[in-house]
Design a protein around this motif. Sequence first.
Motif, PDB file in Angstrom:
ATOM      1  N   GLY A 107       0.813  -1.204   0.000  1.00 41.03           N
ATOM      2  CA  GLY A 107       0.000   0.000   0.000  1.00 41.03           C
ATOM      3  C   GLY A 107       0.849   1.257   0.000  1.00 41.03           C
ATOM      4  O   GLY A 107       0.560   2.217  -0.729  1.00 41.03           O
ATOM      5  N   GLU A 108       1.914   1.251   0.788  1.00 35.65           N
ATOM      6  CA  GLU A 108       2.792   2.427   0.828  1.00 35.65           C
ATOM      7  C   GLU A 108       3.478   2.640  -0.516  1.00 35.65           C
ATOM      8  O   GLU A 108       3.627   3.774  -0.982  1.00 35.65           O
ATOM      9  CB  GLU A 108       3.824   2.272   1.940  1.00 35.65           C
ATOM     10  CG  GLU A 108       4.619   3.542   2.178  1.00 35.65           C
ATOM     11  CD  GLU A 108       5.485   3.498   3.414  1.00 35.65           C
ATOM     12  OE1 GLU A 108       6.289   4.435   3.597  1.00 35.65           O
ATOM     13  OE2 GLU A 108       5.361   2.535   4.207  1.00 35.65           O
ATOM     14  N   LEU A 109       3.903   1.547  -1.147  1.00 39.97           N
ATOM     15  CA  LEU A 109       4.502   1.663  -2.484  1.00 39.97           C
ATOM     16  C   LEU A 109       3.509   2.255  -3.479  1.00 39.97           C
ATOM     17  O   LEU A 109       3.847   3.149  -4.255  1.00 39.97           O
ATOM     18  CB  LEU A 109       4.980   0.295  -2.963  1.00 39.97           C
ATOM     19  CG  LEU A 109       6.307  -0.210  -2.406  1.00 39.97           C
ATOM     20  CD1 LEU A 109       6.501  -1.687  -2.741  1.00 39.97           C
ATOM     21  CD2 LEU A 109       7.466   0.613  -2.953  1.00 39.97           C
ATOM     22  N   ALA A 110       2.284   1.737  -3.464  1.00 38.72           N
ATOM     23  CA  ALA A 110       1.258   2.243  -4.391  1.00 38.72           C
ATOM     24  C   ALA A 110       0.945   3.702  -4.116  1.00 38.72           C
ATOM     25  O   ALA A 110       0.781   4.498  -5.053  1.00 38.72           O
ATOM     26  CB  ALA A 110      -0.010   1.390  -4.270  1.00 38.72           C
ATOM     27  N   GLN A 111       0.894   4.085  -2.845  1.00 43.74           N
ATOM     28  CA  GLN A 111       0.614   5.481  -2.499  1.00 43.74           C
ATOM     29  C   GLN A 111       1.732   6.398  -3.000  1.00 43.74           C
ATOM     30  O   GLN A 111       1.471   7.479  -3.523  1.00 43.74           O
ATOM     31  CB  GLN A 111       0.455   5.617  -0.987  1.00 43.74           C
ATOM     32  CG  GLN A 111       0.008   7.010  -0.541  1.00 43.74           C
ATOM     33  CD  GLN A 111      -0.176   7.095   0.962  1.00 43.74           C
ATOM     34  OE1 GLN A 111       0.045   6.133   1.694  1.00 43.74           O
ATOM     35  NE2 GLN A 111      -0.586   8.260   1.435  1.00 43.74           N
ATOM     36  N   ARG A 112       2.974   5.978  -2.845  1.00 42.48           N
ATOM     37  CA  ARG A 112       4.103   6.773  -3.328  1.00 42.48           C
ATOM     38  C   ARG A 112       4.033   6.983  -4.837  1.00 42.48           C
ATOM     39  O   ARG A 112       4.454   8.014  -5.352  1.00 42.48           O
ATOM     40  CB  ARG A 112       5.423   6.066  -2.996  1.00 42.48           C
ATOM     41  CG  ARG A 112       5.867   6.176  -1.551  1.00 42.48           C
ATOM     42  CD  ARG A 112       7.062   5.275  -1.302  1.00 42.48           C
ATOM     43  NE  ARG A 112       7.561   5.430   0.049  1.00 42.48           N
ATOM     44  CZ  ARG A 112       8.537   6.243   0.414  1.00 42.48           C
ATOM     45  NH1 ARG A 112       9.133   6.984  -0.506  1.00 42.48           N
ATOM     46  NH2 ARG A 112       8.935   6.342   1.665  1.00 42.48           N
ATOM     47  N   GLN A 113       3.487   5.984  -5.529  1.00 43.35           N
ATOM     48  CA  GLN A 113       3.406   6.033  -6.988  1.00 43.35           C
ATOM     49  C   GLN A 113       2.095   6.629  -7.474  1.00 43.35           C
ATOM     50  O   GLN A 113       1.780   6.563  -8.666  1.00 43.35           O
ATOM     51  CB  GLN A 113       3.609   4.624  -7.552  1.00 43.35           C
ATOM     52  CG  GLN A 113       4.987   4.045  -7.246  1.00 43.35           C
ATOM     53  CD  GLN A 113       5.055   2.536  -7.452  1.00 43.35           C
ATOM     54  OE1 GLN A 113       4.056   1.889  -7.781  1.00 43.35           O
ATOM     55  NE2 GLN A 113       6.233   1.959  -7.259  1.00 43.35           N
ATOM     56  N   GLU A 114       1.312   7.187  -6.551  1.00 46.76           N
ATOM     57  CA  GLU A 114       0.035   7.818  -6.887  1.00 46.76           C
ATOM     58  C   GLU A 114      -0.985   6.826  -7.431  1.00 46.76           C
ATOM     59  O   GLU A 114      -1.921   7.208  -8.134  1.00 46.76           O
ATOM     60  CB  GLU A 114       0.236   8.967  -7.891  1.00 46.76           C
ATOM     61  CG  GLU A 114       1.157  10.072  -7.407  1.00 46.76           C
ATOM     62  CD  GLU A 114       0.498  10.984  -6.387  1.00 46.76           C
ATOM     63  OE1 GLU A 114      -0.716  11.197  -6.489  1.00 46.76           O
ATOM     64  OE2 GLU A 114       1.199  11.462  -5.481  1.00 46.76           O
ATOM     65  N   ARG A 115      -0.836   5.542  -7.121  1.00 42.91           N
ATOM     66  CA  ARG A 115      -1.816   4.524  -7.513  1.00 42.91           C
ATOM     67  C   ARG A 115      -2.796   4.358  -6.341  1.00 42.91           C
ATOM     68  O   ARG A 115      -2.753   3.381  -5.609  1.00 42.91           O
ATOM     69  CB  ARG A 115      -1.115   3.215  -7.863  1.00 42.91           C
ATOM     70  CG  ARG A 115      -0.211   3.304  -9.082  1.00 42.91           C
ATOM     71  CD  ARG A 115       0.383   1.946  -9.464  1.00 42.91           C
ATOM     72  NE  ARG A 115       1.391   1.485  -8.526  1.00 42.91           N
ATOM     73  CZ  ARG A 115       1.284   0.392  -7.781  1.00 42.91           C
ATOM     74  NH1 ARG A 115       0.205  -0.369  -7.837  1.00 42.91           N
ATOM     75  NH2 ARG A 115       2.270   0.047  -6.962  1.00 42.91           N
ATOM     76  N   MET A 116      -3.679   5.332  -6.209  1.00 46.10           N
ATOM     77  CA  MET A 116      -4.501   5.406  -5.010  1.00 46.10           C
ATOM     78  C   MET A 116      -5.517   4.270  -4.902  1.00 46.10           C
ATOM     79  O   MET A 116      -5.816   3.796  -3.810  1.00 46.10           O
ATOM     80  CB  MET A 116      -5.203   6.762  -4.933  1.00 46.10           C
ATOM     81  CG  MET A 116      -4.239   7.929  -4.807  1.00 46.10           C
ATOM     82  SD  MET A 116      -3.120   7.766  -3.375  1.00 46.10           S
ATOM     83  CE  MET A 116      -2.078   9.219  -3.614  1.00 46.10           C
ATOM     84  N   ASN A 117      -6.071   3.831  -6.016  1.00 48.55           N
ATOM     85  CA  ASN A 117      -7.018   2.712  -5.957  1.00 48.55           C
ATOM     86  C   ASN A 117      -6.350   1.457  -5.416  1.00 48.55           C
ATOM     87  O   ASN A 117      -6.925   0.734  -4.587  1.00 48.55           O
ATOM     88  CB  ASN A 117      -7.614   2.440  -7.341  1.00 48.55           C
ATOM     89  CG  ASN A 117      -8.655   3.473  -7.739  1.00 48.55           C
ATOM     90  OD1 ASN A 117      -9.460   3.897  -6.920  1.00 48.55           O
ATOM     91  ND2 ASN A 117      -8.640   3.892  -8.991  1.00 48.55           N
ATOM     92  N   SER A 118      -5.137   1.186  -5.890  1.00 48.93           N
ATOM     93  CA  SER A 118      -4.396   0.020  -5.397  1.00 48.93           C
ATOM     94  C   SER A 118      -4.032   0.197  -3.931  1.00 48.93           C
ATOM     95  O   SER A 118      -4.145  -0.744  -3.128  1.00 48.93           O
ATOM     96  CB  SER A 118      -3.127  -0.196  -6.226  1.00 48.93           C
ATOM     97  OG  SER A 118      -3.441  -0.535  -7.556  1.00 48.93           O
ATOM     98  N   ALA A 119      -3.584   1.400  -3.558  1.00 39.26           N
ATOM     99  CA  ALA A 119      -3.228   1.657  -2.165  1.00 39.26           C
ATOM    100  C   ALA A 119      -4.428   1.427  -1.252  1.00 39.26           C
ATOM    101  O   ALA A 119      -4.293   0.851  -0.155  1.00 39.26           O
ATOM    102  CB  ALA A 119      -2.712   3.078  -2.019  1.00 39.26           C
ATOM    103  N   LEU A 120      -5.597   1.849  -1.701  1.00 39.10           N
ATOM    104  CA  LEU A 120      -6.815   1.662  -0.914  1.00 39.10           C
ATOM    105  C   LEU A 120      -7.071   0.184  -0.643  1.00 39.10           C
ATOM    106  O   LEU A 120      -7.371  -0.224   0.485  1.00 39.10           O
ATOM    107  CB  LEU A 120      -8.001   2.276  -1.665  1.00 39.10           C
ATOM    108  CG  LEU A 120      -9.371   2.200  -0.983  1.00 39.10           C
ATOM    109  CD1 LEU A 120      -9.405   3.067   0.263  1.00 39.10           C
ATOM    110  CD2 LEU A 120     -10.468   2.636  -1.953  1.00 39.10           C
ATOM    111  N   VAL A 121      -6.929  -0.638  -1.669  1.00 38.22           N
ATOM    112  CA  VAL A 121      -7.153  -2.088  -1.526  1.00 38.22           C
ATOM    113  C   VAL A 121      -6.126  -2.697  -0.578  1.00 38.22           C
ATOM    114  O   VAL A 121      -6.466  -3.481   0.318  1.00 38.22           O
ATOM    115  CB  VAL A 121      -7.098  -2.781  -2.900  1.00 38.22           C
ATOM    116  CG1 VAL A 121      -7.125  -4.300  -2.743  1.00 38.22           C
ATOM    117  CG2 VAL A 121      -8.259  -2.319  -3.777  1.00 38.22           C
TER     118      VAL A 121
END
Length: 259
Positions: A107-121
């Motif tokens: 989730g932290e990786l996805a958030q850093r990459q602005e992939r918010m939908n993935s980070a949410l999951v």
Amino acid sequence: MHKWTSSSAVLLALLAGCNGPPPEQGLRMLAESQRLLQAGQNRQAMEQADHFLREYSHSTRADQAYYLRGEARFRERQYETAEADFRKALDLTGDRRLRGNANAALGELAQRQERMNSALVYYTSALANLEASEPPADAVGYRLGEVRQAMGRWEQADEAFHRVIHAFAGSDAARLAGQRVNARAWTVRAGAFDNHQAAAALARQLQQSKIQAQVQAVFTRKGPLHAVQVGRFPDRAQAQEQLDQLRPLVPKAELAVTQ
């Protein structure tokens, strides 16, 4: 007959080793990798996990080795290989805490990459596996709130922040959540200072450039500070436009939420 029995015994032993626990030497490798990671010796921790996986990749503790190596790689900013390790750990593990930690890292990786939908999951999955009243559920819950705000889901973000505030009262995560709860807009933070005079000086400098800036007291990861903020925007994209315009003057400017 004796030869067949001997060969079969060797084969059975090898097969058992493929899916069984590692020997004492392997457990020492894992313990050393974790110790090195906690000491901030990321590359050495990586080497220990590598060694374990070369020798015992089919053992029941391979999930932990992949996770430890992923953590070390993450800290060394080797994000692509870290993500692969966290995914592998998830594929292998049946341990709920490890599943929670691996999902949190993804989730932290996805958030850093602005992939918010993935980070949410990932963050939601992490919280489903972690103990709700124990760390790192505080940090994961806070980041879930951040992601929901980035997606414009303000009320749902408040729910995440309130859970952190109530379950981890007095913690840094709770104080940070208290600063973000009830926010409904974005602003650009040009800087944050220990003393009010430095913040006021930057605000005046920006105002001389026809930029409307104001000083506001905020709580950050570094503690209470005086922040210089520019504008109030209903969505993140508009705030990003202001940030892009401001960065030539203030390279370290960043987005922040406001009420």
